[in-house]
Design a protein around this motif. Structure first.
Motif, PDB file in Angstrom:
ATOM      1  N   MET A   1      -0.673   3.226   7.784  1.00 61.16           N
ATOM      2  CA  MET A   1       0.068   3.641   8.988  1.00 61.16           C
ATOM      3  C   MET A   1      -0.414   2.801  10.171  1.00 61.16           C
ATOM      4  O   MET A   1      -1.608   2.743  10.447  1.00 61.16           O
ATOM      5  N   ARG A   3      -0.889   1.710  14.170  1.00 60.80           N
ATOM      6  CA  ARG A   3      -1.398   2.425  15.320  1.00 60.80           C
ATOM      7  C   ARG A   3      -0.251   2.832  16.240  1.00 60.80           C
ATOM      8  O   ARG A   3       0.482   1.990  16.733  1.00 60.80           O
ATOM      9  N   THR A   4      -0.074   4.125  16.496  1.00 61.38           N
ATOM     10  CA  THR A   4       0.977   4.572  17.400  1.00 61.38           C
ATOM     11  C   THR A   4       0.398   5.024  18.738  1.00 61.38           C
ATOM     12  O   THR A   4       0.906   4.683  19.793  1.00 61.38           O
ATOM     13  N   ARG A   5      -0.696   5.811  18.663  1.00 62.66           N
ATOM     14  CA  ARG A   5      -1.295   6.325  19.895  1.00 62.66           C
ATOM     15  C   ARG A   5      -2.787   6.056  19.894  1.00 62.66           C
ATOM     16  O   ARG A   5      -3.469   6.378  18.930  1.00 62.66           O
ATOM     17  N   ARG A  86       8.995   1.920  17.683  1.00 55.24           N
ATOM     18  CA  ARG A  86      10.382   2.241  17.342  1.00 55.24           C
ATOM     19  C   ARG A  86      11.339   1.639  18.380  1.00 55.24           C
ATOM     20  O   ARG A  86      12.430   1.205  18.058  1.00 55.24           O
ATOM     21  N   ARG A 377      15.503   8.261  22.650  1.00 56.38           N
ATOM     22  CA  ARG A 377      15.987   8.233  21.265  1.00 56.38           C
ATOM     23  C   ARG A 377      15.016   7.491  20.343  1.00 56.38           C
ATOM     24  O   ARG A 377      14.908   7.813  19.166  1.00 56.38           O
ATOM     25  N   GLU A 379      11.512   7.012  21.084  1.00 57.59           N
ATOM     26  CA  GLU A 379      10.126   7.489  21.134  1.00 57.59           C
ATOM     27  C   GLU A 379       9.982   8.995  21.304  1.00 57.59           C
ATOM     28  O   GLU A 379       8.881   9.531  21.269  1.00 57.59           O
ATOM     29  N   GLY A 380      11.093   9.697  21.544  1.00 56.06           N
ATOM     30  CA  GLY A 380      11.037  11.148  21.667  1.00 56.06           C
ATOM     31  C   GLY A 380      10.947  11.638  23.103  1.00 56.06           C
ATOM     32  O   GLY A 380      11.735  12.460  23.527  1.00 56.06           O
ATOM     33  N   ILE A 381      10.000  11.107  23.865  1.00 54.41           N
ATOM     34  CA  ILE A 381       9.773  11.598  25.225  1.00 54.41           C
ATOM     35  C   ILE A 381      10.983  11.316  26.126  1.00 54.41           C
ATOM     36  O   ILE A 381      11.466  10.183  26.184  1.00 54.41           O
ATOM     37  N   ILE A 382      11.454  12.337  26.841  1.00 51.35           N
ATOM     38  CA  ILE A 382      12.518  12.160  27.827  1.00 51.35           C
ATOM     39  C   ILE A 382      11.848  11.853  29.170  1.00 51.35           C
ATOM     40  O   ILE A 382      11.144  12.691  29.718  1.00 51.35           O
TER      41      ILE A 382
ATOM     42  N   GLU B  10      -5.006   9.254  14.880  1.00 45.18           N
ATOM     43  CA  GLU B  10      -3.796   9.488  14.088  1.00 45.18           C
ATOM     44  C   GLU B  10      -4.041   9.311  12.593  1.00 45.18           C
ATOM     45  O   GLU B  10      -3.282   9.836  11.776  1.00 45.18           O
ATOM     46  N   ILE B  13      -4.150  12.675  10.822  1.00 42.21           N
ATOM     47  CA  ILE B  13      -2.981  13.519  10.534  1.00 42.21           C
ATOM     48  C   ILE B  13      -3.021  13.853   9.042  1.00 42.21           C
ATOM     49  O   ILE B  13      -3.247  12.962   8.220  1.00 42.21           O
ATOM     50  N   ARG B  70       4.880  11.079   8.488  1.00 39.30           N
ATOM     51  CA  ARG B  70       3.604  10.955   9.212  1.00 39.30           C
ATOM     52  C   ARG B  70       3.735   9.969  10.375  1.00 39.30           C
ATOM     53  O   ARG B  70       3.136  10.148  11.432  1.00 39.30           O
ATOM     54  N   LYS B  71       4.553   8.940  10.205  1.00 38.82           N
ATOM     55  CA  LYS B  71       4.755   7.972  11.302  1.00 38.82           C
ATOM     56  C   LYS B  71       5.436   8.629  12.497  1.00 38.82           C
ATOM     57  O   LYS B  71       5.132   8.313  13.647  1.00 38.82           O
ATOM     58  N   ILE B  72       6.394   9.515  12.219  1.00 36.14           N
ATOM     59  CA  ILE B  72       7.023  10.240  13.339  1.00 36.14           C
ATOM     60  C   ILE B  72       6.055  11.270  13.920  1.00 36.14           C
ATOM     61  O   ILE B  72       5.924  11.389  15.144  1.00 36.14           O
ATOM     62  N   ALA B  74       3.105  10.957  14.245  1.00 35.36           N
ATOM     63  CA  ALA B  74       2.127  10.229  15.066  1.00 35.36           C
ATOM     64  C   ALA B  74       2.612  10.010  16.498  1.00 35.36           C
ATOM     65  O   ALA B  74       1.823   9.643  17.367  1.00 35.36           O
ATOM     66  N   LEU B  75       3.906  10.252  16.763  1.00 35.53           N
ATOM     67  CA  LEU B  75       4.373  10.149  18.149  1.00 35.53           C
ATOM     68  C   LEU B  75       3.692  11.197  19.026  1.00 35.53           C
ATOM     69  O   LEU B  75       3.590  11.028  20.227  1.00 35.53           O
ATOM     70  N   TRP B  76       3.252  12.314  18.440  1.00 32.68           N
ATOM     71  CA  TRP B  76       2.550  13.333  19.236  1.00 32.68           C
ATOM     72  C   TRP B  76       1.361  13.971  18.523  1.00 32.68           C
ATOM     73  O   TRP B  76       0.513  14.576  19.150  1.00 32.68           O
ATOM     74  N   ARG B  77       1.279  13.850  17.202  1.00 35.77           N
ATOM     75  CA  ARG B  77       0.189  14.462  16.462  1.00 35.77           C
ATOM     76  C   ARG B  77      -0.968  13.469  16.296  1.00 35.77           C
ATOM     77  O   ARG B  77      -0.735  12.280  16.379  1.00 35.77           O
ATOM     78  N   PRO B  78      -2.178  13.893  15.966  1.00 34.90           N
ATOM     79  CA  PRO B  78      -2.646  15.280  15.941  1.00 34.90           C
ATOM     80  C   PRO B  78      -2.590  15.907  17.340  1.00 34.90           C
ATOM     81  O   PRO B  78      -2.877  15.225  18.325  1.00 34.90           O
ATOM     82  N   PRO B 106       7.796  16.050  21.543  1.00 33.65           N
ATOM     83  CA  PRO B 106       8.910  15.710  22.443  1.00 33.65           C
ATOM     84  C   PRO B 106       9.758  16.925  22.826  1.00 33.65           C
ATOM     85  O   PRO B 106      10.174  17.063  23.960  1.00 33.65           O
ATOM     86  N   PHE B 145      16.375  15.659  17.837  1.00 31.77           N
ATOM     87  CA  PHE B 145      15.344  14.622  17.892  1.00 31.77           C
ATOM     88  C   PHE B 145      15.047  14.084  16.493  1.00 31.77           C
ATOM     89  O   PHE B 145      14.996  12.875  16.269  1.00 31.77           O
ATOM     90  N   CYS B 149      15.622  10.319  14.694  1.00 35.36           N
ATOM     91  CA  CYS B 149      14.532   9.508  14.114  1.00 35.36           C
ATOM     92  C   CYS B 149      14.965   8.783  12.845  1.00 35.36           C
ATOM     93  O   CYS B 149      14.443   7.718  12.539  1.00 35.36           O
TER      94      CYS B 149
END
Lengths: 460, 460
Positions: A1, A3-5, A86, A377, A379-382, B10, B13, B70-72, B74-78, B106, B145, B149
């Protein structure tokens, strides 16, 4: 996976703010009073407490963040640095896009980064009541939260039309214990006079400022708190860029370009000043970063304004500051990004722009919402409408990279979420959103109202 | 600086969801069709795709989380585990209070934890369109949402009165590309018939479910997605508790009691099931945890309902499930915690409650908002009305600890923020909020409508 965050431990919250005043090639110019002379510390002390003023005037490079403030920061900081992979894929760009997300704060934006230390510094200075004004409510809600953290009462003059039309931010302030009053109000002479003449006056930011200042001056123990423009506010926001530097280091990346929306300038400053500090210290990579302040095409302070002394507010109550300005009585169109509807810009940012250390670009309203929806659309965050300005400019650069094939590393500061701005999105989806242009005629007219002063004074 | 937030990388997760069906002392009871016999997989496949059904019926203890999900995530998790130290101080309790914050997603709640895998599993099964219903919009926005994705269109039947009164959640769905229609609608025969009889019909969840199911059945390639109650939804939510276990381990703490709001039950299940799994595996500490499902006093499914087969929806469209129920035509009062206004409870949670492995408590509405405001003032985050139920019960326990001097470690699952519920806070601040009681007479009446079936069938 991949790195996203990039998250940091709370022990990595910065211990010091970075003060860019220490690294300017020429010292910042002083605020001037009505007589054309620098405002005295005594005059300032009637409005701000000593510890805040000390930071406002400091030339120290590093200013310690009090442990009590770091403990409150830890409720949401360090904020994440995210890779918008994304979005990159959606755009088909070879650029890498990173953003720092400040919407994780309780108030949903970067504003608490300064509200919390301001409340703390007032508390230790013995202030009994913090007073401020708010338009749409971003700053008022942040200060209510901050006052609650230290048991300091907060009184907010909220422009009446927003008070009635935007009840949710008002309710946030009340949830955090803020004492919110619709302005014009019966609490001040200014308010009473206006209501006597016109009981249905909808209020304005100028009226709210003037009520707040009257309330401070006439209530001993009260002080005023401002959410942008001033040096100490920009100082507090540097936690953003200081964290971002650590986060980039962790993943072995580094930005080629940085973008952030710019109204008063505090979130832009917060993101880029620490990198400018590295540049000043001789860091070659930092010297190469292009830093772009993004403003609304309808209120193009840096890109169309002049560099001159002007009042900070529409009514001329405040001292005059040397800044890029459209003239203090320039009336920006009613765009949804209320936080960017400001005729001027912070003196520090104005000086850096004047010295060509930073760049600026102006983007139209509809295009910013298009970018905001694209980002949501992917990244999720509005994003908040203000924040969408930075996204727009970053996407435009990513598309240029697509055309040129350059794999640049781009960064933007996502200053907040849009949960309280969904009516603005409704306007966008309805197809009725307007791209207001500023009126060149209005601009020429408002520039004529600039006070004819400078520092040092011109020879008579 | 003491520990405020425990964050994970991440890479931490979870790689698998935990399926409690593997550890039940007796196998879960099957859903029954109108004829009193277990619903066949073929009947279910008309509504749900194979990979979702497989999870619904699985007895495997660990089910792999697809890398794409898991990639999605990772937009907010963990999501963070936080210590509510300021709340402890405000209460003056010797208890330690921890909470897991799911509002960082999100959509602002735990719902995307299941919406994302449901969208993914439908996508790989070849589903062309996901259809669902939504009341206030939490689930509809999460599914919009999630569909976005994976490029899967989502159609949402939103109860008309909410569609008109709660435009912000509708706009979130639209921002994520969801196709939202007010129900009753012209799109289905059910909707058209109702509108023909009464053009001003305000809609109901029952009508919206029936429109959604009709739309699925009559549009080949469409499938249905449900946001709570079913086994696979609870399964997906176990990422919450699995992360919490790692986080507690990192700081050397462990809960004595766990609290979470319980409507359909998915956020409660998500938090506690992994700890129940440890208990089933012989972990002595886990066996000692008291796990408390918190429900509204006005809709007291576990505390006042009966354990019997009943329909999952008010209109009797769905299969019958063995669960705690107030009767499928029990009409809960219009409390603000819309997500907890459900006559039944998930079959898994019902079975665990029946076997006395978990506890339940009911709390009144005003007291939950009092707890929500207290929490917001201490910790910053403004909780959703549903989430405030868990906070209330946890605060009550912390106050008991204060009286007894016990330094217990308490945990609650903060399932979401209240940014779209500020009107409910307004109702609380106005002083006009009501503490609806359920009517014992209504309850006796609705319990009489229970279908007279059981499994295995009673001897005739």
């Amino acid at each position: 996976m991949s790195r996203t965050r990039v998250v940091l431990d709370e022990s990595e919250i910065p211990t010091h703010w970075y003060n860019i005043a220490a690294d300017l090639t020429t010292p910042p110019l002083p605020p001037l009073g009505g007589d054309g002379n620098p405002v005295s510390p005594e005059q300032m002390l009637a409005i701000f407490p000593g510890p805040v003023l000390e930071q406002e005037m400091s030339a120290e490079r590093w200013i310690a963040i009090p442990e009590e403030v770091r403990k409150i920061y830890a409720l949401w900081r360090p904020s994440p640095l995210c890779r918008a992979e994304r979005l990159e894929q959606m755009l088909g760009t070879p650029a890498k896009i990173f953003y720092k997300y400040e919407g994780v704060s309780p108030a949903g934006s970067h504003k608490p980064n300064s509200a919390v230390p301001q409340a703390y510094l007032n508390k230790i200075a013995g202030t009994k009541r913090l007073i401020t004004e708010t338009g749409a409510g971003q700053w008022g809600s942040s200060l209510s939260f901050a006052g609650q953290c230290f048991g300091l009462p907060v009184e907010i003059y909220m422009v009446k039309v927003s008070f009635n039309q935007k009840p949710y931010r008002r309710l946030m302030m009340q949830t955090w214990g803020g004492d919110v009053v619709a302005s014009p109000s019966e609490r001040t002479k200014t308010g009473r006079d206006i209501l006597a003449a016109d009981p249905n006056n909808p209020g304005s930011l100028g009226i709210a400022i003037s009520e707040a200042i009257e309330a401070v001056v006439s209530n001993p123990g009260s002080k005023y708190a401002l959410g942008s423009v001033l040096n100490h506010v920009l100082l507090h926001q540097t936690v953003i860029g200081l964290e971002a530097k650590k986060q980039f280091e962790k993943i072995g990346e580094y930005p080629d370009m940085m973008f952030a929306p710019c109204g008063g300038g505090c979130n832009f400053a917060g993101a880029v000043f620490p990198f400018l500090g590295d540049a000043a210290a001789g860091d070659k990579r930092a010297q190469k970063i292009r830093m772009v302040a993004v403003e609304p095409a309808s209120c193009p302070t840096l890109t169309k304004g002049v560099y001159a002394y002007d009042y900070g507010d529409a009514s001329g109550f405040t001292p005059m500051m040397k800044m890029y300005t459209l003239g203090h009585d320039f009336m920006p169109p009613g765009i949804h990004a209320g936080g960017l509807r400001y005729h001027g810009d912070s003196p520090l940012i104005s000086q850096l722009y004047h010295e060509k250390l930073i760049e600026a670009v102006a983007v139209p309203q509809t295009a910013t919402f298009e970018a905001g929806v694209m980002f949501a659309r992917a990244e999720g965050i509005i994003p908040a409408p203000e924040s969408a300005h930075g996204i727009r400019a970053c996407i435009d650069e990513a598309l240029r990279c697509k055309a040129s094939g350059e794999p640049k590393t781009l960064f933007f500061n996502l200053s907040g979420h849009g949960h309280f701005d969904m009516a603005a999105y409704e306007n966008y989806f309805s197809g009725n959103m307007q791209d207001f242009a500023y009126s060149d005629e209005d601009l020429q007219k408002s520039l004529k109202t600039l006070p004819n002063v400078d520092w040092p004074p011109k020879a008579a």
